[in-house]
Motif scaffolding. Structure first.
Motif, PDB file in Angstrom:
ATOM      1  N   ILE A   1      41.115  35.405  40.552  1.00 25.80           N
ATOM      2  CA  ILE A   1      40.728  36.626  39.834  1.00 25.80           C
ATOM      3  C   ILE A   1      40.660  36.352  38.334  1.00 25.80           C
ATOM      4  CG2 ILE A   1      41.399  38.989  39.265  1.00 25.80           C
ATOM      5  CD1 ILE A   1      42.787  39.080  42.060  1.00 25.80           C
ATOM      6  N   ALA A   2      41.646  35.639  37.802  1.00 24.56           N
ATOM      7  CA  ALA A   2      41.675  35.340  36.369  1.00 24.56           C
ATOM      8  C   ALA A   2      40.487  34.480  35.965  1.00 24.56           C
ATOM      9  CB  ALA A   2      42.981  34.644  36.000  1.00 24.56           C
ATOM     10  N   THR A   3      40.130  33.532  36.818  1.00 22.19           N
ATOM     11  CA  THR A   3      38.967  32.695  36.514  1.00 22.19           C
ATOM     12  C   THR A   3      37.723  33.560  36.401  1.00 22.19           C
ATOM     13  OG1 THR A   3      39.945  30.764  37.573  1.00 22.19           O
ATOM     14  CG2 THR A   3      37.543  30.770  37.330  1.00 22.19           C
ATOM     15  N   ARG A   4      37.579  34.494  37.326  1.00 20.87           N
ATOM     16  CA  ARG A   4      36.415  35.387  37.300  1.00 20.87           C
ATOM     17  C   ARG A   4      36.459  36.327  36.098  1.00 20.87           C
ATOM     18  NH1 ARG A   4      36.362  37.067  43.019  1.00 20.87           N
ATOM     19  NH2 ARG A   4      37.899  38.504  42.256  1.00 20.87           N
ATOM     20  N   GLU A   5      37.609  36.925  35.843  1.00 18.98           N
ATOM     21  CA  GLU A   5      37.726  37.946  34.797  1.00 18.98           C
ATOM     22  C   GLU A   5      37.743  37.367  33.382  1.00 18.98           C
ATOM     23  OE1 GLU A   5      37.977  41.418  34.950  1.00 18.98           O
ATOM     24  OE2 GLU A   5      37.440  41.226  37.063  1.00 18.98           O
ATOM     25  N   PHE A   6      38.410  36.221  33.209  1.00 24.65           N
ATOM     26  CA  PHE A   6      38.658  35.715  31.862  1.00 24.65           C
ATOM     27  C   PHE A   6      37.889  34.443  31.516  1.00 24.65           C
ATOM     28  CE2 PHE A   6      42.873  37.739  32.938  1.00 24.65           C
ATOM     29  CZ  PHE A   6      42.616  38.896  32.226  1.00 24.65           C
ATOM     30  N   ASP A   7      37.327  33.783  32.502  1.00 29.83           N
ATOM     31  CA  ASP A   7      36.640  32.530  32.210  1.00 29.83           C
ATOM     32  C   ASP A   7      35.148  32.642  32.496  1.00 29.83           C
ATOM     33  OD1 ASP A   7      36.058  29.932  31.599  1.00 29.83           O
ATOM     34  OD2 ASP A   7      37.247  29.032  33.174  1.00 29.83           O
ATOM     35  N   MET A   8      34.791  32.911  33.731  1.00 27.70           N
ATOM     36  CA  MET A   8      33.368  32.982  34.076  1.00 27.70           C
ATOM     37  C   MET A   8      32.657  34.136  33.381  1.00 27.70           C
ATOM     38  SD  MET A   8      33.431  32.068  38.151  1.00 27.70           S
ATOM     39  CE  MET A   8      31.922  32.953  38.410  1.00 27.70           C
ATOM     40  N   TRP A   9      33.265  35.337  33.414  1.00 26.58           N
ATOM     41  CA  TRP A   9      32.603  36.525  32.873  1.00 26.58           C
ATOM     42  C   TRP A   9      33.240  37.003  31.582  1.00 26.58           C
ATOM     43  CZ3 TRP A   9      28.577  35.991  35.529  1.00 26.58           C
ATOM     44  CH2 TRP A   9      28.610  35.740  36.881  1.00 26.58           C
ATOM     45  N   GLY A  10      34.372  36.448  31.255  1.00 33.85           N
ATOM     46  CA  GLY A  10      35.095  36.896  30.069  1.00 33.85           C
ATOM     47  C   GLY A  10      35.013  35.897  28.939  1.00 33.85           C
ATOM     48  N   ASP A  11      35.954  36.018  28.047  1.00 33.06           N
ATOM     49  CA  ASP A  11      35.932  35.148  26.877  1.00 33.06           C
ATOM     50  C   ASP A  11      37.297  34.528  26.617  1.00 33.06           C
ATOM     51  OD1 ASP A  11      37.301  37.392  26.140  1.00 33.06           O
ATOM     52  OD2 ASP A  11      36.195  37.736  24.300  1.00 33.06           O
ATOM     53  N   ASN A  12      38.102  34.370  27.676  1.00 29.03           N
ATOM     54  CA  ASN A  12      39.446  33.859  27.468  1.00 29.03           C
ATOM     55  C   ASN A  12      39.790  32.799  28.519  1.00 29.03           C
ATOM     56  OD1 ASN A  12      42.088  33.485  26.746  1.00 29.03           O
ATOM     57  ND2 ASN A  12      42.521  35.661  26.503  1.00 29.03           N
ATOM     58  N   PRO A  13      39.121  31.642  28.477  1.00 31.20           N
ATOM     59  CA  PRO A  13      39.411  30.612  29.478  1.00 31.20           C
ATOM     60  C   PRO A  13      40.843  30.082  29.383  1.00 31.20           C
ATOM     61  CG  PRO A  13      37.949  29.762  27.770  1.00 31.20           C
ATOM     62  CD  PRO A  13      38.084  31.245  27.541  1.00 31.20           C
ATOM     63  N   GLU A  14      41.464  30.175  28.212  1.00 29.64           N
ATOM     64  CA  GLU A  14      42.852  29.713  28.071  1.00 29.64           C
ATOM     65  C   GLU A  14      43.787  30.571  28.921  1.00 29.64           C
ATOM     66  OE1 GLU A  14      40.993  30.602  25.300  1.00 29.64           O
ATOM     67  OE2 GLU A  14      40.378  28.576  24.760  1.00 29.64           O
ATOM     68  N   LEU A  15      43.563  31.894  28.927  1.00 24.32           N
ATOM     69  CA  LEU A  15      44.393  32.781  29.738  1.00 24.32           C
ATOM     70  C   LEU A  15      44.155  32.513  31.220  1.00 24.32           C
ATOM     71  CD1 LEU A  15      46.415  35.069  30.060  1.00 24.32           C
ATOM     72  CD2 LEU A  15      44.528  36.695  29.733  1.00 24.32           C
ATOM     73  N   ALA A  16      42.917  32.288  31.608  1.00 21.77           N
ATOM     74  CA  ALA A  16      42.611  31.959  32.999  1.00 21.77           C
ATOM     75  C   ALA A  16      43.341  30.674  33.400  1.00 21.77           C
ATOM     76  CB  ALA A  16      41.109  31.809  33.194  1.00 21.77           C
ATOM     77  N   GLY A  17      43.326  29.683  32.536  1.00 23.93           N
ATOM     78  CA  GLY A  17      44.021  28.431  32.820  1.00 23.93           C
ATOM     79  C   GLY A  17      45.517  28.619  32.956  1.00 23.93           C
ATOM     80  N   LEU A  18      46.093  29.438  32.083  1.00 28.72           N
ATOM     81  CA  LEU A  18      47.525  29.717  32.134  1.00 28.72           C
ATOM     82  C   LEU A  18      47.903  30.389  33.453  1.00 28.72           C
ATOM     83  CD1 LEU A  18      50.316  29.868  30.710  1.00 28.72           C
ATOM     84  CD2 LEU A  18      49.563  32.061  29.750  1.00 28.72           C
ATOM     85  N   ILE A  19      47.143  31.381  33.856  1.00 29.40           N
ATOM     86  CA  ILE A  19      47.436  32.098  35.108  1.00 29.40           C
ATOM     87  C   ILE A  19      47.259  31.168  36.303  1.00 29.40           C
ATOM     88  CG2 ILE A  19      46.662  33.986  36.596  1.00 29.40           C
ATOM     89  CD1 ILE A  19      46.083  35.555  33.935  1.00 29.40           C
ATOM     90  N   ASN A  20      46.257  30.314  36.277  1.00 30.15           N
ATOM     91  CA  ASN A  20      46.080  29.334  37.354  1.00 30.15           C
ATOM     92  C   ASN A  20      47.263  28.370  37.413  1.00 30.15           C
ATOM     93  OD1 ASN A  20      43.479  29.312  39.013  1.00 30.15           O
ATOM     94  ND2 ASN A  20      42.783  29.922  36.976  1.00 30.15           N
ATOM     95  N   GLU A  21      47.764  27.961  36.270  1.00 28.34           N
ATOM     96  CA  GLU A  21      48.916  27.067  36.223  1.00 28.34           C
ATOM     97  C   GLU A  21      50.149  27.738  36.835  1.00 28.34           C
ATOM     98  OE1 GLU A  21      51.498  24.591  32.891  1.00 28.34           O
ATOM     99  OE2 GLU A  21      49.651  25.588  32.284  1.00 28.34           O
ATOM    100  N   ILE A  22      50.353  29.007  36.528  1.00 27.49           N
ATOM    101  CA  ILE A  22      51.481  29.759  37.090  1.00 27.49           C
ATOM    102  C   ILE A  22      51.334  29.847  38.605  1.00 27.49           C
ATOM    103  CG2 ILE A  22      52.571  32.033  37.209  1.00 27.49           C
ATOM    104  CD1 ILE A  22      51.663  32.345  34.182  1.00 27.49           C
ATOM    105  N   GLN A  23      50.149  30.168  39.079  1.00 26.60           N
ATOM    106  CA  GLN A  23      49.943  30.276  40.529  1.00 26.60           C
ATOM    107  C   GLN A  23      50.230  28.962  41.219  1.00 26.60           C
ATOM    108  OE1 GLN A  23      46.532  32.381  42.090  1.00 26.60           O
ATOM    109  NE2 GLN A  23      46.364  30.892  43.766  1.00 26.60           N
ATOM    110  N   ARG A  24      49.738  27.856  40.658  1.00 28.25           N
ATOM    111  CA  ARG A  24      49.982  26.537  41.266  1.00 28.25           C
ATOM    112  C   ARG A  24      51.482  26.237  41.367  1.00 28.25           C
ATOM    113  NH1 ARG A  24      45.469  25.260  38.232  1.00 28.25           N
ATOM    114  NH2 ARG A  24      46.694  24.375  36.540  1.00 28.25           N
ATOM    115  N   ALA A  25      52.253  26.683  40.397  1.00 23.21           N
ATOM    116  CA  ALA A  25      53.697  26.446  40.418  1.00 23.21           C
ATOM    117  C   ALA A  25      54.372  27.186  41.575  1.00 23.21           C
ATOM    118  CB  ALA A  25      54.321  26.865  39.099  1.00 23.21           C
ATOM    119  N   PHE A  26      53.758  28.258  42.040  1.00 24.45           N
ATOM    120  CA  PHE A  26      54.340  29.048  43.134  1.00 24.45           C
ATOM    121  C   PHE A  26      53.790  28.654  44.503  1.00 24.45           C
ATOM    122  CE2 PHE A  26      55.969  31.616  39.770  1.00 24.45           C
ATOM    123  CZ  PHE A  26      57.141  32.140  40.298  1.00 24.45           C
ATOM    124  N   GLU A  27      52.823  27.785  44.539  1.00 28.46           N
ATOM    125  CA  GLU A  27      52.240  27.384  45.835  1.00 28.46           C
ATOM    126  C   GLU A  27      52.972  26.226  46.448  1.00 28.46           C
ATOM    127  OE1 GLU A  27      48.150  26.827  44.630  1.00 28.46           O
ATOM    128  OE2 GLU A  27      47.675  28.878  45.213  1.00 28.46           O
TER     129      GLU A  27
END
Length: 85
Positions: free
Chosen positions: A59-85
């Motif tokens: 969702i973050a990739t879609r909202e903040f990277d692909m269609w948004g203007d905050n790829p750093e936030l998308a990356g941060l949220i992806n990093e958090i998710q990976r830590a929980f997987e």
């Protein structure tokens, strides 16, 4: 990554999104809920049942990277998710 580092990242992400803003979508609310759940898991707070797999990274990739203007936030949220997987 230590729990302290992960908590810091979660807090940074939570500060960066506002699910109550006038422009926030249901997707932003979902990311916020998932971050709160992750934070509760780390701190031993009541978190309720996990409703399914974590999807905040996608969702973050879609909202903040692909269609948004905050790829750093998308990356941060992806990093958090990976830590929980």
């Amino acid at each position: 990554m230590t729990n302290i580092d992960l908590l810091s990242k979660i807090d940074r992400a939570l500060i960066s999104i506002d699910p109550n803003s006038i422009t926030a979508s249901a997707n932003i609310g979902s990311i916020h809920r998932q971050l709160i759940w992750c934070r509760a898991q780390l701190t031993g707070q009541p978190s309720g049942l996990k409703r399914g797999p974590l999807t905040m990274g996608l969702i973050a990739t879609r909202e903040f990277d692909m269609w948004g203007d905050n790829p750093e936030l998308a990356g941060l949220i992806n990093e958090i998710q990976r830590a929980f997987e």
